[in-house]
Design an enzyme around this catalytic site. Structure first.
Site, PDB file in Angstrom:
ATOM      1  N   ASP A 274      34.674  43.225  35.971  1.00 41.83           N
ATOM      2  CA  ASP A 274      33.242  43.032  35.701  1.00 41.83           C
ATOM      3  C   ASP A 274      32.440  43.544  36.892  1.00 41.83           C
ATOM      4  OD1 ASP A 274      30.765  42.310  34.926  1.00 41.83           O
ATOM      5  OD2 ASP A 274      31.096  40.144  35.074  1.00 41.83           O
TER       6      ASP A 274
ATOM      7  N   LYS B   6      29.845  45.526  36.672  1.00 41.94           N
ATOM      8  CA  LYS B   6      28.473  45.842  36.258  1.00 41.94           C
ATOM      9  C   LYS B   6      28.053  47.210  36.805  1.00 41.94           C
ATOM     10  CE  LYS B   6      27.113  41.333  34.910  1.00 41.94           C
ATOM     11  NZ  LYS B   6      28.151  40.523  35.561  1.00 41.94           N
TER      12      LYS B   6
ATOM     13  N   ALA C 165      26.590  50.777  37.297  1.00 40.78           N
ATOM     14  CA  ALA C 165      25.253  51.285  36.940  1.00 40.78           C
ATOM     15  C   ALA C 165      24.963  52.484  37.830  1.00 40.78           C
ATOM     16  CB  ALA C 165      24.197  50.197  37.129  1.00 40.78           C
TER      17      ALA C 165
ATOM     18  N   ILE D  24      25.605  57.079  38.360  1.00 38.38           N
ATOM     19  CA  ILE D  24      25.742  58.330  37.621  1.00 38.38           C
ATOM     20  C   ILE D  24      27.200  58.469  37.140  1.00 38.38           C
ATOM     21  CG2 ILE D  24      23.840  59.490  38.813  1.00 38.38           C
ATOM     22  CD1 ILE D  24      25.941  60.920  40.560  1.00 38.38           C
ATOM     23  N   GLY D  25      27.391  59.315  36.151  1.00 39.35           N
ATOM     24  CA  GLY D  25      28.693  59.435  35.507  1.00 39.35           C
ATOM     25  C   GLY D  25      29.849  59.731  36.443  1.00 39.35           C
TER      26      GLY D  25
ATOM     27  N   GLY E 184      30.058  26.364  30.279  1.00 39.36           N
ATOM     28  CA  GLY E 184      30.565  25.465  31.313  1.00 39.36           C
ATOM     29  C   GLY E 184      29.511  25.191  32.371  1.00 39.36           C
TER      30      GLY E 184
ATOM     31  N   GLY F 215      25.928  25.797  31.697  1.00 40.73           N
ATOM     32  CA  GLY F 215      25.252  24.926  30.734  1.00 40.73           C
ATOM     33  C   GLY F 215      25.550  25.099  29.256  1.00 40.73           C
TER      34      GLY F 215
ATOM     35  N   GLY G 214      32.157  26.853  22.464  1.00 40.83           N
ATOM     36  CA  GLY G 214      32.088  27.090  21.021  1.00 40.83           C
ATOM     37  C   GLY G 214      30.698  27.484  20.538  1.00 40.83           C
TER      38      GLY G 214
ATOM     39  N   ARG H 151      33.616  28.652  36.815  1.00 42.33           N
ATOM     40  CA  ARG H 151      33.755  27.481  37.683  1.00 42.33           C
ATOM     41  C   ARG H 151      34.214  26.197  36.990  1.00 42.33           C
ATOM     42  NH1 ARG H 151      27.847  28.153  39.982  1.00 42.33           N
ATOM     43  NH2 ARG H 151      27.710  29.261  37.992  1.00 42.33           N
TER      44      ARG H 151
END
Lengths: 226, 226
Positions: A63, A65, A67, A69-70, A177, A180, A184, A198
């Site tokens: 993860d 994220k 962002a 250039i290719g 979690g 908040g 499900g 966490r």
């Protein structure tokens, strides 16, 4: 197989490798997959991931994220493929031409599954990102990415993403979690997987905490589908 | 002091540490600062940066294009501060509340200078990012960040950013050299620094290549200001 992705975000002062290994060991059987973020990978170096997750039988999602250039994203994906990573999270916001086009092509070539962030859990997500929600989902469909990320803490966003995506695209929902959202609740709105960090990883008994979350998740999903 | 930031982006197959050390050694005297990106830091691990740049007398900018929630960006900034980094590049589009607010506060606390991407060089930048250019610059002004990034390859964007920012905010412009912008052209439009990568770092004689770029930059800036 549970619908829980475990986010392994070690506290800043933790002895990272030990912290990760213990949790992978406790949780591998019950987790659907594991997710690592930028702070962890920057600290260990990407080459440590293969060894750190060697006992895991589940996919590993990076993860980061992304962002950029290719070309830069393609270099990162190469390093992730070398490290045995299965999927990478990138931002939809960088756009297609010269960015996501390249990322998707390189990911396919290397067998890595791209996932795009279309909305986030922090309040600032509404300032710019969420204004483009439907454009992002349409782009994700056109690019045929593996999935999208949308926050469990804002259920109307998940419902909207599912509506826009139809039966295509896996939806990953962080925020269950500690942040908040109830286990499900995102799946009831159309998500496929809930990301839990966490509430499990910082518990004195992570395995028991995950069992409780899976139990709650399954109970709520049975209820909302009945 | 030159107005050139050297982007150290090693080719994927390079022996990274040797590649970086050699270039820092050749270029430190002439560069205004160095910039490292995500592929390099993921490969080496952030803890290697201090040692890799130990012979450098210039500031180090971590161009991670951060785009995460505040807590995660704060963890990253802590790791960067430990590694002796001077400035960090983040995306403006993640928004302020719960993201850039937190990043700016943590950066100030640790003496790291935040820089925000307000536009990028790839064609996809116009799909979403550039639509918010003026909002991003206004936010950068309100947050009192150190600077912004806008591409040398699209000069009208730099002129617009300078117009919006007045005399506030340093403007860093990537895209000079291999990506096609002429040395000095971005400064003539209002940028403060031009970021040069491959045109210098992949040259058989990096120092000579940088000298030539600085000469060109100064010549063009004298011309446009006369």
């Amino acid at each position: 197989m549970s619908k829980v992705v475990i986010a392994l975000d070690p506290p800043p002062k933790a002895e990272i490798e030990k912290w990760v290994r213990e949790r992978v060991d406790y949780l591998d059987e019950l987790a659907s997959s594991f997710k690592v973020g930028l702070p962890l990978v920057l600290r260990t170096g990407v080459h440590r991931l293969r060894d750190l997750f060697s006992v895991s039988s589940k996919p590993l999602i990076a993860d980061l994220k992304l962002a950029d250039i290719g070309d830069i994203m393609a270099y990162v994906v190469e390093a992730l493929a070398d490290a045995g990573v299965s999927a990478v999270i990138s931002h939809a916001f960088v756009g297609r031409r010269g960015a996501l086009d390249v990322l998707v092509r390189k990911s396919e070539e290397l067998g890595i599954k791209p996932v795009l962030v279309v909305s986030m859990s922090h309040p600032g997500s509404t300032e710019f990102i969420d204004k483009h929600l439907s454009e992002f989902v349409n782009m994700a469909l056109e690019l045929r990415v593996w999935g999208v990320v949308a926050p469990a803490t804002r259920r109307e966003v998940i419902s909207r993403v599912r509506e826009l995506a139809g039966s295509e695209l896996r939806i990953f929902s962080p925020g269950v979690g500690a942040q908040g959202a109830e286990p499900g609740s995102a799946i009831c709105c159309g998500a496929d997987y809930e990301i839990v960090g966490r509430a499990v990883t910082n518990s004195p008994n992570p395995r028991e905490a995950l069992e409780r979350i899976i139990y709650e998740q399954e109970r709520r999903v049975r209820e909302c589908r009945s």
